[in-house]
Scaffold this active site. Sequence first.
Site, PDB file in Angstrom:
ATOM      1  N   ASP A  52       3.222  -9.555   1.939  1.00 45.16           N
ATOM      2  CA  ASP A  52       1.873  -9.251   1.423  1.00 45.16           C
ATOM      3  C   ASP A  52       0.963 -10.451   1.120  1.00 45.16           C
ATOM      4  O   ASP A  52       1.415 -11.439   0.544  1.00 45.16           O
ATOM      5  CB  ASP A  52       1.964  -8.518   0.085  1.00 45.16           C
TER       6      ASP A  52
ATOM      7  N   GLU B 252       2.203   1.352  -3.469  1.00 45.52           N
ATOM      8  CA  GLU B 252       2.271  -0.099  -3.664  1.00 45.52           C
ATOM      9  C   GLU B 252       0.867  -0.703  -3.528  1.00 45.52           C
ATOM     10  O   GLU B 252      -0.045  -0.082  -2.980  1.00 45.52           O
ATOM     11  CB  GLU B 252       3.205  -0.732  -2.620  1.00 45.52           C
TER      12      GLU B 252
HETATM   13  C1  FRU Z   1       4.780  -4.432  -0.537  1.00 44.65           C
HETATM   14  C2  FRU Z   1       5.835  -4.894  -1.525  1.00 44.65           C
HETATM   15  C3  FRU Z   1       5.252  -4.921  -2.922  1.00 44.65           C
HETATM   16  C4  FRU Z   1       6.111  -5.929  -3.609  1.00 44.65           C
HETATM   17  C5  FRU Z   1       6.370  -6.932  -2.508  1.00 44.65           C
HETATM   18  C6  FRU Z   1       7.705  -7.597  -2.573  1.00 44.65           C
HETATM   19  O1  FRU Z   1       5.016  -4.833   0.763  1.00 44.65           O
HETATM   20  O2  FRU Z   1       6.957  -4.059  -1.451  1.00 44.65           O
HETATM   21  O3  FRU Z   1       5.211  -3.664  -3.552  1.00 44.65           O
HETATM   22  O4  FRU Z   1       5.497  -6.505  -4.714  1.00 44.65           O
HETATM   23  O5  FRU Z   1       6.245  -6.232  -1.292  1.00 44.65           O
HETATM   24  O6  FRU Z   1       7.817  -8.636  -1.659  1.00 44.65           O
END
Ligand code: FRU
Length: 528
Positions: free
Chosen positions: A55, A237
């Site tokens: 992300d 998310e």
């Molecule tokens: C989204 C996610 C988020 C989390 C991160 C962990 O892709 O699952 O919810 O904070 O990636 O790397």
Amino acid sequence: MQKSFTTLLLVLLLFSCQEKKKENTVAAETVMSDYYTETYRPQFHFTPEEKWMNDPNGMVYHKGVYHLFYQYYPEDIVWGPMHWGHATSKDLVHWEHKPIALFPDEHGLIFSGSAVVDFSNTSGFGTIDNPPLVAIFTYHLMDGEKAGRKDFQTQGIAYSLDNGDTWVKYEGNPVIGNDGIKDFRDPKVFWDDENNQWIMSLVAGDHLQLWGSGDLKKWTKLSEFGKDKGAHGGVWECPDLFPLKVEGSDEEKWVLLISINPGAPNGGSGTQYFIGDFDGEKFTTDQTQIKWLDWGTDNYAGVTYNVLPKDYYGDTYENDPKQDRIFIGWMSNWAYARDTPTEKWRSAMTVPRKLTLQKVGNDYTLFIYPVENLETIIDRKDKKDITLNGGAKEVITFDGLNQAEVKFKTSSKNFQLKLSNDLNDEVGLTMIEEDQFFLDRTNSGKVKFQKDFANNQGMPVENLPIGEYEVRILIDRSSIEVFINKGQYVMTAQLFPNENYTDFTVDNIGSSAIDLNDFQISEIEGVW
Ligand code: FRU
């Protein structure tokens, strides 16, 4: 004797200088030619120099600098203990890599989150003259997860007084604890000018929570949204809540982005959005339909750059985004992110895209279109008009197709576009009269590394203009981004051809003639 000794010295010196120069030249050439040239390495998209990325995080603009932080594991090309990697840009096109910004600590790994300019120094971490950048992120305590507890995700903050170069974690962390919600993460914070408070969007499994604060340290829960709204095929998310003016009017609506994994329309991870209202406490909407930000399989966890109060920097910086909403997403999908065929690094970001809100009929629609600065690296040549009779096709050979833009206008809904190479790898883009568009990557090259990758992705394209609309396609070695009608409909997908695509075919799949006007294929310069 003296003279010839001096001459000898001089000759030796000259010789050694020249050797040095040669060495330097060779070294420079080696560096230049190796850098960012690996197979599948995107040339105008952001990728980390090496290792795993997911992300985008902490997207904030401050004093002429666009910051991009990202989920990063510096030890491997698969997901692992998360850090915040860091890069900066002046134009959202060229990026400079920076040292890792946030490392895991005793509270846990550093998961996704956001960053703000604390311009009134509400946190007291800086001064009014040198306001701190404050990062707000999720701590993920691995030991807690392993022990089967549910309270292992909490929220922490850190600050920087040197525009992001170095960071100090707050000694009072975590600032929000956990009462036993297993998925409790991804804080996105913004300044709510009207109500004089910081607002945090945070996801809690199947819904959004809004929290408020005056100083970024003490937080109060304000409301919840979404248990009975939108898509729920997976965990919620990476939320993002922000206002947007409805184009061509004075109306303002609030947009809520929610990434969801799995449960996307073409499988795996995707991002839905809601259009509604925010009163300083609650987000509400009467939207009943599920809306997707991007119908392709590879745009996930995307959020937007925080916008500063109007005229905060005045005219000080030429690159000030002002009130523009700029979005970047992670160009992958949890279904196969760990398996894609790259070796040195894994995954890329989408090109930065500007979000605008438009009313199409009675419906609020988010339009998503590459930022204007991208034009600076597009090498535009002549345009031509293509007319094809029913059943006819035209093949255009273009060696640089793997790093290019294709753009045209049409009023037809009866055509197929194809990218292909001599090995018969091909990507099909098909528009049909039943208001559907398809991106078929079943035979696009390497597709067998994971069972879900080879697919034909569909997207309903209702309410396109009756007359001409634009089709714009960006191809960058291992990705394709399709924008229909200036971003009313978008598809983003990864591709791994066995060799460069070189042929672009336009095929009239209907029986009456069609026009593709202002047709243009342009090379796009690399930015690395
Ligand atoms: C989204 C996610 C988020 C989390 C991160 C962990 O892709 O699952 O919810 O904070 O990636 O790397």
